[in-house]
Scaffold this motif. Structure first.
Motif, mmCIF file in Angstrom:
data_model
loop_
_atom_site.group_PDB
_atom_site.id
_atom_site.type_symbol
_atom_site.label_atom_id
_atom_site.label_comp_id
_atom_site.label_asym_id
_atom_site.label_seq_id
_atom_site.Cartn_x
_atom_site.Cartn_y
_atom_site.Cartn_z
ATOM 1 N N THR A 1 4.149 -9.212 0.393
ATOM 2 C CA THR A 1 5.004 -10.333 0.767
ATOM 3 C C THR A 1 5.585 -10.949 -0.504
ATOM 4 O OG1 THR A 1 3.621 -10.783 2.695
ATOM 5 C CG2 THR A 1 5.066 -12.564 1.938
ATOM 6 N N PRO A 2 6.877 -11.214 -0.547
ATOM 7 C CA PRO A 2 7.477 -11.795 -1.747
ATOM 8 C C PRO A 2 6.732 -13.026 -2.253
ATOM 9 C CG PRO A 2 9.195 -11.146 -0.226
ATOM 10 C CD PRO A 2 7.891 -10.954 0.508
ATOM 11 N N GLU A 3 6.486 -13.038 -3.566
ATOM 12 C CA GLU A 3 5.854 -14.146 -4.289
ATOM 13 C C GLU A 3 4.401 -14.391 -3.864
ATOM 14 O OE1 GLU A 3 8.550 -17.440 -3.921
ATOM 15 O OE2 GLU A 3 10.031 -16.514 -5.244
ATOM 16 N N SER A 4 3.786 -13.412 -3.220
ATOM 17 C CA SER A 4 2.375 -13.540 -2.860
ATOM 18 C C SER A 4 1.505 -12.940 -3.958
ATOM 19 C CB SER A 4 2.088 -12.830 -1.538
ATOM 20 O OG SER A 4 2.288 -11.425 -1.670
ATOM 21 N N GLU A 5 0.204 -13.261 -3.954
ATOM 22 C CA GLU A 5 -0.746 -12.693 -4.905
ATOM 23 C C GLU A 5 -1.435 -11.486 -4.281
ATOM 24 O OE1 GLU A 5 -3.564 -15.335 -6.622
ATOM 25 O OE2 GLU A 5 -2.108 -16.106 -8.084
ATOM 26 N N VAL A 6 -1.602 -10.442 -5.094
ATOM 27 C CA VAL A 6 -2.227 -9.207 -4.655
ATOM 28 C C VAL A 6 -3.477 -8.980 -5.492
ATOM 29 C CG1 VAL A 6 -1.933 -6.721 -4.362
ATOM 30 C CG2 VAL A 6 0.018 -8.257 -4.035
ATOM 31 N N THR A 7 -4.590 -8.678 -4.852
ATOM 32 C CA THR A 7 -5.842 -8.422 -5.562
ATOM 33 C C THR A 7 -6.039 -6.927 -5.737
ATOM 34 O OG1 THR A 7 -6.864 -10.426 -4.674
ATOM 35 C CG2 THR A 7 -8.345 -8.735 -5.545
ATOM 36 N N ILE A 8 -6.276 -6.503 -6.992
ATOM 37 C CA ILE A 8 -6.534 -5.098 -7.316
ATOM 38 C C ILE A 8 -7.945 -5.013 -7.866
ATOM 39 C CG2 ILE A 8 -5.857 -3.112 -8.715
ATOM 40 C CD1 ILE A 8 -3.363 -5.889 -8.140
ATOM 41 N N GLU A 9 -8.812 -4.283 -7.152
ATOM 42 C CA GLU A 9 -10.214 -4.159 -7.545
ATOM 43 C C GLU A 9 -10.491 -2.750 -8.050
ATOM 44 O OE1 GLU A 9 -12.912 -6.054 -4.463
ATOM 45 O OE2 GLU A 9 -11.032 -5.799 -3.336
ATOM 46 N N PRO B 1 -10.871 4.905 -9.047
ATOM 47 C CA PRO B 1 -10.696 4.433 -7.666
ATOM 48 C C PRO B 1 -10.426 2.932 -7.648
ATOM 49 C CG PRO B 1 -12.579 5.909 -7.814
ATOM 50 C CD PRO B 1 -12.163 5.620 -9.226
ATOM 51 N N ILE B 2 -9.535 2.508 -6.789
ATOM 52 C CA ILE B 2 -9.173 1.097 -6.718
ATOM 53 C C ILE B 2 -9.040 0.667 -5.262
ATOM 54 C CG2 ILE B 2 -8.003 1.011 -8.960
ATOM 55 C CD1 ILE B 2 -5.351 1.360 -7.539
ATOM 56 N N ARG B 3 -9.050 -0.654 -5.080
ATOM 57 C CA ARG B 3 -8.760 -1.250 -3.784
ATOM 58 C C ARG B 3 -7.618 -2.235 -3.986
ATOM 59 N NH1 ARG B 3 -12.645 -0.510 0.151
ATOM 60 N NH2 ARG B 3 -11.902 -2.327 1.282
ATOM 61 N N VAL B 4 -6.620 -2.125 -3.145
ATOM 62 C CA VAL B 4 -5.460 -3.008 -3.214
ATOM 63 C C VAL B 4 -5.324 -3.700 -1.869
ATOM 64 C CG1 VAL B 4 -2.963 -3.165 -3.543
ATOM 65 C CG2 VAL B 4 -4.298 -1.507 -4.874
ATOM 66 N N GLY B 5 -5.473 -5.013 -1.872
ATOM 67 C CA GLY B 5 -5.405 -5.747 -0.614
ATOM 68 C C GLY B 5 -6.460 -5.304 0.376
ATOM 69 N N GLY B 6 -7.622 -4.848 -0.133
ATOM 70 C CA GLY B 6 -8.715 -4.426 0.724
ATOM 71 C C GLY B 6 -8.659 -2.967 1.151
ATOM 72 N N VAL B 7 -7.610 -2.222 0.783
ATOM 73 C CA VAL B 7 -7.480 -0.801 1.132
ATOM 74 C C VAL B 7 -7.908 0.035 -0.064
ATOM 75 C CG1 VAL B 7 -5.902 1.034 1.840
ATOM 76 C CG2 VAL B 7 -5.606 -1.290 2.738
ATOM 77 N N ALA B 8 -8.772 1.022 0.166
ATOM 78 C CA ALA B 8 -9.297 1.859 -0.909
ATOM 79 C C ALA B 8 -8.383 3.053 -1.176
ATOM 80 C CB ALA B 8 -10.691 2.358 -0.543
ATOM 81 N N TYR B 9 -8.221 3.368 -2.484
ATOM 82 C CA TYR B 9 -7.426 4.506 -2.923
ATOM 83 C C TYR B 9 -8.202 5.270 -3.995
ATOM 84 C CZ TYR B 9 -3.566 1.737 -0.933
ATOM 85 O OH TYR B 9 -2.767 0.989 -0.106
ATOM 86 N N SER B 10 -8.004 6.578 -4.014
ATOM 87 C CA SER B 10 -8.595 7.423 -5.057
ATOM 88 C C SER B 10 -7.481 8.196 -5.747
ATOM 89 C CB SER B 10 -9.621 8.395 -4.455
ATOM 90 O OG SER B 10 -10.702 7.682 -3.879
ATOM 91 N N PRO B 11 -6.800 7.575 -6.709
ATOM 92 C CA PRO B 11 -5.656 8.222 -7.357
ATOM 93 C C PRO B 11 -6.063 9.501 -8.092
ATOM 94 C CG PRO B 11 -5.729 5.864 -7.851
ATOM 95 C CD PRO B 11 -7.044 6.220 -7.230
ATOM 96 N N ALA B 12 -5.164 10.458 -8.109
ATOM 97 C CA ALA B 12 -5.389 11.719 -8.831
ATOM 98 C C ALA B 12 -4.065 12.162 -9.447
ATOM 99 C CB ALA B 12 -5.931 12.789 -7.891
#
Length: 245
Positions: free
Chosen positions: A159-167, A193-204
């Motif tokens: 969402t424009p101008e919202s804060e995003v959490t990256i874990e 591996p990271i979580r963005v907005g509560g969604v888990a990702y495993s980049p490769a």
């Protein structure tokens, strides 16, 4: 070149977790850039089922050429407001298009390349040296992870101008701009591996078998691509089914 790319990535932010055409004759990518020539900007790429519609803006009444390998090239003129719309068939193979303004026979390349995959489910994006990938297909969340092996960028939409959490190895926040795009930069090869907005990702992003070709990598796609100066960067894209959650 690799050392220069790494410094460009790292300067963006602190450490984070450890993006109907007419036929034309393509021009050399090495044409010199002139300050007075406006670089074309691609705003969106849509599909109508049979072809892709590339929309953007350039100099009013200017000419825009989008070219791939060999004789694959398309051209279109911008209108009086600088708006252009170019219709191209989906390429038969993954293609990194050079986008340039054309003045006479001289080409002035934009500082990015347009990636269009042959697979309809593959990402469509703008790739640039030392900058976050700008993904053009739909969805929110993580768009891409870019790396040169020593520095990394993560970017996405919210969402424009919202804060995003990256874990990840650490937890950071990013603020989306007025268009909803956000980014974070730091060191590492982009595989944490990271979580963005509560969604888990495993980049490769690394380990691509062939340069400049999209391939499946986990729950997403990756490409290792060559920079104009002979360096190498890699980009990983999560599947749109994840991005749109």
């Amino acid at each position: 070149m690799k050392r220069r790319i790494a410094s460009t990535f790292s300067a963006l932010a602190a450490l984070i977790v450890a993006g109907c055409g007419e036929q034309a004759t393509p021009q050399a990518e090495a044409a010199p850039q002139s300050d007075w020539v406006m670089s074309p900007e691609i705003d969106a790429v849509a599909s109508n089922g049979r072809e892709l519609i590339v929309r953007g803006h350039a100099a009013p009444l200017g000419r825009v050429v989008v070219s791939g390998a060999g004789d694959l090239a398309y051209a279109v003129g911008a209108d009086e407001q600088g708006v252009f719309e170019l219709r191209v068939p989906r390429p038969a193979r993954d293609t990194l298009f050079v986008v340039e303004a054309r003045v006479g026979q001289e080409g002035f390349p934009a500082p990015y390349r347009l990636l269009i995959g042959a697979d309809p489910h593959a990402p469509i994006a703008l790739l640039a040296v030392g900058a976050p990938t700008r993904r053009l297909d739909g969805g929110r969340g993580l768009d891409a992870v870019d790396t040169d092996g020593r520095a990394a960028l993560v970017s996405g939409r919210a969402t424009p101008e919202s804060e995003v959490t990256i874990e990840g190895s650490v937890t950071r926040t990013a603020t989306a701009d007025e268009t909803g795009r956000w980014r974070l930069a730091g060191s590492g090869d982009g595989s944490t591996p990271i979580r963005v907005g509560g969604v888990a990702y495993s980049p490769a992003p690394n380990g691509a078998a062939q340069p400049d070709n999209l391939e499946r990598a986990g729950a997403g796609w990756r490409i290792a691509w060559s920079t104009p100066g002979g360096g190498r960067q890699a980009t990983w894209f999560p599947d749109r089914s994840i991005t749109s959650r």
